[in-house]
Enzyme design. Structure first.
Site, mmCIF file in Angstrom:
data_model
loop_
_atom_site.group_PDB
_atom_site.id
_atom_site.type_symbol
_atom_site.label_atom_id
_atom_site.label_comp_id
_atom_site.label_asym_id
_atom_site.label_seq_id
_atom_site.Cartn_x
_atom_site.Cartn_y
_atom_site.Cartn_z
ATOM 1 N N ASP A 170 49.558 43.213 35.119
ATOM 2 C CA ASP A 170 48.192 43.737 35.228
ATOM 3 C C ASP A 170 47.678 43.514 36.643
ATOM 4 O O ASP A 170 48.213 42.695 37.398
ATOM 5 C CB ASP A 170 47.243 43.081 34.204
ATOM 6 C CG ASP A 170 47.061 41.573 34.424
ATOM 7 O OD1 ASP A 170 48.045 40.889 34.769
ATOM 8 O OD2 ASP A 170 45.924 41.076 34.250
ATOM 9 N N GLU A 187 46.894 38.311 33.121
ATOM 10 C CA GLU A 187 46.686 37.190 34.038
ATOM 11 C C GLU A 187 45.335 37.294 34.715
ATOM 12 O O GLU A 187 44.622 36.306 34.869
ATOM 13 C CB GLU A 187 47.796 37.127 35.097
ATOM 14 C CG GLU A 187 47.876 35.795 35.840
ATOM 15 C CD GLU A 187 46.914 35.655 37.009
ATOM 16 O OE1 GLU A 187 46.676 34.523 37.446
ATOM 17 O OE2 GLU A 187 46.379 36.672 37.487
ATOM 18 N N GLU A 188 44.986 38.492 35.128
ATOM 19 C CA GLU A 188 43.745 38.662 35.901
ATOM 20 C C GLU A 188 42.495 38.487 35.037
ATOM 21 O O GLU A 188 41.385 38.479 35.549
ATOM 22 C CB GLU A 188 43.723 40.030 36.595
ATOM 23 C CG GLU A 188 44.847 40.240 37.615
ATOM 24 C CD GLU A 188 44.752 39.354 38.860
ATOM 25 O OE1 GLU A 188 43.883 38.472 38.918
ATOM 26 O OE2 GLU A 188 45.565 39.566 39.783
ATOM 27 N N HIS A 219 53.000 38.806 36.348
ATOM 28 C CA HIS A 219 52.051 39.636 35.589
ATOM 29 C C HIS A 219 52.065 41.076 36.065
ATOM 30 O O HIS A 219 52.198 41.341 37.262
ATOM 31 C CB HIS A 219 50.645 39.045 35.569
ATOM 32 C CG HIS A 219 49.955 38.885 36.898
ATOM 33 N ND1 HIS A 219 49.083 39.826 37.405
ATOM 34 C CD2 HIS A 219 49.981 37.878 37.811
ATOM 35 C CE1 HIS A 219 48.601 39.399 38.561
ATOM 36 N NE2 HIS A 219 49.136 38.218 38.841
ATOM 37 N N ASP A 226 53.838 34.590 42.783
ATOM 38 C CA ASP A 226 52.489 35.141 42.612
ATOM 39 C C ASP A 226 51.535 34.393 43.532
ATOM 40 O O ASP A 226 50.363 34.240 43.239
ATOM 41 C CB ASP A 226 52.080 35.005 41.132
ATOM 42 C CG ASP A 226 50.840 35.811 40.797
ATOM 43 O OD1 ASP A 226 50.537 36.773 41.527
ATOM 44 O OD2 ASP A 226 50.163 35.468 39.807
ATOM 45 N N HIS A 254 43.160 41.324 45.703
ATOM 46 C CA HIS A 254 41.828 41.443 45.068
ATOM 47 C C HIS A 254 40.839 42.230 45.939
ATOM 48 O O HIS A 254 39.697 42.408 45.526
ATOM 49 C CB HIS A 254 41.212 40.072 44.726
ATOM 50 C CG HIS A 254 41.938 39.328 43.650
ATOM 51 N ND1 HIS A 254 41.325 38.420 42.829
ATOM 52 C CD2 HIS A 254 43.237 39.362 43.247
ATOM 53 C CE1 HIS A 254 42.219 37.911 41.979
ATOM 54 N NE2 HIS A 254 43.393 38.470 42.217
HETATM 55 N N1 BES Z 1 48.128 35.537 42.132
HETATM 56 C C1 BES Z 1 46.801 35.095 42.002
HETATM 57 C C2 BES Z 1 46.625 33.622 42.335
HETATM 58 C C3 BES Z 1 47.028 33.183 43.724
HETATM 59 C C4 BES Z 1 47.060 34.042 44.798
HETATM 60 C C5 BES Z 1 47.353 31.866 43.913
HETATM 61 C C6 BES Z 1 47.446 33.590 46.054
HETATM 62 C C7 BES Z 1 47.707 31.401 45.151
HETATM 63 C C8 BES Z 1 47.761 32.270 46.229
HETATM 64 C C9 BES Z 1 46.341 35.348 40.568
HETATM 65 O O1 BES Z 1 46.653 36.652 40.146
HETATM 66 C C10 BES Z 1 44.841 35.258 40.532
HETATM 67 O O2 BES Z 1 44.201 36.098 41.076
HETATM 68 N N2 BES Z 1 44.301 34.252 39.834
HETATM 69 C C11 BES Z 1 42.903 34.171 39.642
HETATM 70 C C12 BES Z 1 42.568 33.345 38.440
HETATM 71 C C13 BES Z 1 42.638 34.072 37.133
HETATM 72 C C14 BES Z 1 42.243 33.170 35.989
HETATM 73 C C15 BES Z 1 41.802 35.323 37.118
HETATM 74 C C16 BES Z 1 42.238 33.534 40.829
HETATM 75 O O3 BES Z 1 42.832 32.691 41.518
HETATM 76 O O4 BES Z 1 41.096 33.893 41.059
HETATM 77 MN MN MN Z 2 48.572 37.135 40.614
HETATM 78 MN MN MN Z 3 45.161 38.027 41.088
#
Ligand code: BES
Ligand code: MN
Ligand code: MN
Length: 474
Positions: A88, A158-159, A86, A185, A432
């Site tokens: 974004d 994605e975010e 992603h 990711d 984040h």
């Molecule tokens: N890349 C992350 C997810 C992630 C990070 C998984 C590190 C395992 C290890 C992804 O961009 C993310 O932040 N996902 C969100 C969910 C989404 C629906 C907003 C999350 O996990 O909060």
């Molecule tokens: Mn991610």
């Molecule tokens: Mn993320």
């Protein structure tokens, strides 16, 4: 023909410079003020894919932000890798906690990254990790080392829940056919302890609104006689966990799979220091569900967390008021088998049930997705494992992660292929959070490992076909 190592050595400065250019564009999908920047980033990615040797590069429009697609098909009889990532990023706030501006990338050395890390929003999640794949492709196409077909699908939402990708995938099954999906990711344990992510948690994200009286009231004249929505909301939220830190929503754990003793023992073998964990977070103790270790709590167990809570007066000084409304955003991390829509329903019913008559309650579901676990007795996992052995000199440890990439379960459902999660970030990279960064060593190691995966996956797929043919002939 250059080896991948020497190609990286020759080009690493340019790779980092290009990533820095990409990181300068604030592609925050959650905030519409950045709309033009998000679109500009899609354009940047499509240009990068073209330069790296992709054909049929397209910016596919959706009702939201576009999906960038590109492919290099060298032989229809060879396997196809589909790369997902992603472009974004998360919002940068709280902006005052950054040591340098989030969209003015800088390189700094840290204890964990002695070769330097790039500090910027999206450095690790996911621009840096996604860009590794584009540079790995560049190497493979320019050096004549692309062993199979490849497709890229890079999204911009994605975010914020990948809503339009869930719309796009079922409508483009033919275009997206593949033998394996490859994603960077996620993270790994440490730079000297490589690991491959074998699971992701699902997610249900909701927002709640509690309404008390029809207007804000003087807290002296009315206090004690009418429900204060903030007090009530706090009580309701507190009641969602019991004394063992288990979630009290009836039916919440019904589908949760308990791991066997052997599986738990295997998990416990992954190197982990509780002392360092506490030290890194500056906490005296950890907190969580009784009967489970920290690593179990943050990967194989479901959770419920308030992500934000607000209401009433929060300005300077004091104001004596009983607010009319109180709000919270709540996320539940789910494990495979728990159905996120069902959990959302259970939450809604329960939250409405526990509200006293003195207030009105509204639960608004946001987004969600299913968890994922991937088997390790497959050729794709073997290929990934061999790729790490080659680049890190060590066998990677399979590890389930606590994070979520909800679209992965949908990929399996719609495209019928497994996903390999090759993450090169570290938990300490602060995704984040303020001061997000990505180690330059990690960035380059990723670029090195990816072509090995293509090579081993192609070889193992061919063996599989040959063996099957042998069986057939016997
Ligand atoms: N890349 C992350 C997810 C992630 C990070 C998984 C590190 C395992 C290890 C992804 O961009 C993310 O932040 N996902 C969100 C969910 C989404 C629906 C907003 C999350 O996990 O909060
Ligand atoms: Mn991610
Ligand atoms: Mn993320």
């Amino acid at each position: 023909m250059d080896s991948v190592k020497s190609y990286i050595e020759k080009n690493k400065n340019r790779f980092v410079e290009e990533l820095i250019e990409l990181l300068k564009i604030p592609s925050v999908s959650a905030d519409s003020t950045y709309k033009n920047d998000v679109l500009k980033t899609a354009k940047f990615i499509s240009e990068s894919l073209k330069k790296a040797g992709c054909d049929n590069v397209e910016i596919c429009e959706t009702p939201g932000y576009p999906i960038v697609y590109g492919e290099k098909i060298i032989d229809k009889n060879l396997p196809t890798v589909l790369v997902y990532g992603h472009y974004d990023v998360q919002p940068a706030d709280p902006i005052n906690l950054w040591d340098s501006p989030p969209f003015e990338p800088i390189i700094k050395k840290t204890e964990i990254h002695p070769d330097g890390a790039i500090f910027a929003r999206g450095a690790c999640d996911d621009k840096g990790q996604m860009y590794m794949h584009i540079k790995a492709l560049e190497y493979m196409t320019t050096s004549g080392n692309l062993p199979c077909n490849v497709k890229f699908m890079i999204e911009g939402e994605e975010e914020v829940g990948s809503k339009n990708l869930s719309w796009f995938v079922p409508r483009n099954k033919e275009k997206l056919t593949n033998d394996v999906i490859l994603i960077s990711d996620t993270g790994m344990i440490a730079n000297d302890i490589p690991s491959i992510t074998t699971g992701l948690r699902g997610l249900s994200y909701v927002e709640v609104e509690i309404t008390g009286p029809n207007r804000d009231l003087h807290s002296g004249l009315y206090g004690g006689a009418v429900a204060n929505p903030i007090n009530i909301l706090a009580q309701m939220i507190a009641s969602l966990h019991d004394e063992n830190n288990q979630i009290t929503i009836p039916g919440f754990y019904d589908a949760v799979e308990e791991l066997t003793k052997t599986e738990k023992e295997a998990m416990a073998k992954a190197p982990f220091s509780l002392e360092n964990y506490k030290k890194a977070l500056d906490i005296k103790d950890v907190h969580g569900e009784k009967g489970y270790t920290t690593n179990e709590r943050n990967s194989i167990r479901p959770t419920l967390d308030v992500n934000g809570i607000w209401g009433g007066y929060t300005g300077e000084g004091a104001k004596t008021v009983i607010a009319s409304k109180a709000y919270a955003k709540i996320s539940m991390r789910l494990v495979p088998n728990q159905n996120w829509k069902k959990i959302t329903e259970l939450f809604k019913n329960h939250f409405e049930t526990i509200a006293p008559k003195s207030v009105k309650v509204e639960v608004k579901p946001h987004h969600g997705g299913q968890g994922y676990v991937t088997p390790i007795d497959t050729i794709e996992y073997q290929a990934a494992s061999k790729a790490y052995e080659k680049s890190f000199g060590k066998t990677p440890i399979p590890q389930r992660s606590g994070g979520s990439i909800p679209i992965v379960a949908l990929f399996e459902q719609e495209l019928k292929s497994k996903t390999i999660l090759m993450g090169f970030g570290l938990d300490s990279d602060a995704i984040h959070s303020p001061n997000e960064h990505f180690g330059i060593w990690n960035f380059l190691k990723g670029i090195e490992t990816i072509p090995y995966f293509y090579q081993y996956f192609t070889e193992l797929s061919k063996n599989l076909i040959n063996n099957n043919n042998d069986d057939f002939l016997e």
